[in-house]
Design an enzyme around this catalytic site. Sequence first.
Site, PDB file in Angstrom:
ATOM      1  N   HIS A  28      -7.453  -5.786   0.760  1.00 37.82           N
ATOM      2  CA  HIS A  28      -6.309  -4.891   0.593  1.00 37.82           C
ATOM      3  C   HIS A  28      -5.054  -5.353   1.327  1.00 37.82           C
ATOM      4  O   HIS A  28      -3.988  -4.760   1.143  1.00 37.82           O
ATOM      5  CB  HIS A  28      -6.698  -3.484   1.080  1.00 37.82           C
ATOM      6  CG  HIS A  28      -5.669  -2.441   0.811  1.00 37.82           C
ATOM      7  ND1 HIS A  28      -5.181  -2.172  -0.455  1.00 37.82           N
ATOM      8  CD2 HIS A  28      -5.004  -1.587   1.656  1.00 37.82           C
ATOM      9  CE1 HIS A  28      -4.286  -1.207  -0.396  1.00 37.82           C
ATOM     10  NE2 HIS A  28      -4.157  -0.836   0.878  1.00 37.82           N
ATOM     11  N   SER A  54       0.832  -1.196   0.000  1.00 34.26           N
ATOM     12  CA  SER A  54       0.000   0.000   0.000  1.00 34.26           C
ATOM     13  C   SER A  54       0.874   1.255   0.000  1.00 34.26           C
ATOM     14  O   SER A  54       1.720   1.422  -0.865  1.00 34.26           O
ATOM     15  CB  SER A  54      -0.950  -0.046   1.203  1.00 34.26           C
ATOM     16  OG  SER A  54      -1.961   0.909   1.106  1.00 34.26           O
ATOM     17  N   ASP A  94     -10.289  -5.325  -3.917  1.00 30.39           N
ATOM     18  CA  ASP A  94      -9.537  -4.413  -3.071  1.00 30.39           C
ATOM     19  C   ASP A  94     -10.257  -3.073  -3.073  1.00 30.39           C
ATOM     20  O   ASP A  94     -10.250  -2.357  -4.071  1.00 30.39           O
ATOM     21  CB  ASP A  94      -8.110  -4.275  -3.605  1.00 30.39           C
ATOM     22  CG  ASP A  94      -7.224  -3.413  -2.715  1.00 30.39           C
ATOM     23  OD1 ASP A  94      -7.764  -2.625  -1.920  1.00 30.39           O
ATOM     24  OD2 ASP A  94      -5.998  -3.537  -2.818  1.00 30.39           O
TER      25      ASP A  94
END
Length: 265
Positions: A246, A96, A218
Amino acid sequence: MRTSDIVSRHRVEVTGVPSGRPLLFVHGFGTDGSAWQRVAAKFSTSFRVVTFDNAGIGKDAEFPQSSYLNLHAYASDVAAIAQALDLTDVVLVGHSAGAMMGLLAAVNEPQRFSALVLVGASPRYLDGEGYRGGFAKEDLDRIYSAVMTDYGQWADRFAPAMMRNAGRPDLALDFAEALKSIPPDRALTVLCSIFQSDHRSELSKVRCPTLVIQARNDMAVPFEVACYLRDHIAGAQLALIDAEGHLPHVSAPDQVIGAIRNFLV
């Protein structure tokens, strides 16, 4: 800053083969270096494995908020850790926002980083003309408002939406508790630094082999964003793995491990 200070401040942990190729893991928002535990362990027999905590993790951690209003400060920390440990030929694995921190570090110090693995990464979260990032401005405003109004309640809603895997509620509960361990004002600063970032112009500067790992459903990063990364980083590969949500390195570590191994062969 002295090497010992950097290692201590970021709670750097080094395991695996001392002479092995370095594998540097960078976590994303709401987690710490331990989020990589199950993935990192599988590489410890052949790599020098490095995990650490980003600035501001833990209630008592030092966090000069005015210095961390964008991802560049975090990227400088990544580079400083690599320098402190005298790492070269580094495979950087980031999740991320941590993926973009790593990418920026690799752009700034290409002599240290030789490969990138980007898990659930996004160069820009906000929708724009000709670009779907996944969030409209109104979406982000609602997130900021919810965080300021009742952070605990927001974390309890945000965690299952990010984690998915409804049949394994313990994953979302653990993530929610991790989120709630962050002071609300600090969390808001970090979220703003992430959601207001736009690093699309940096993608063409990446010079090392890159793997983009994307899970299904996601909520934070649409598949179109993964394709955008693949198409704008020279020679990048895209691996769509059999995982939900995610945080696939937490919910489906074996799929992430397999994708990384295939990339590094």
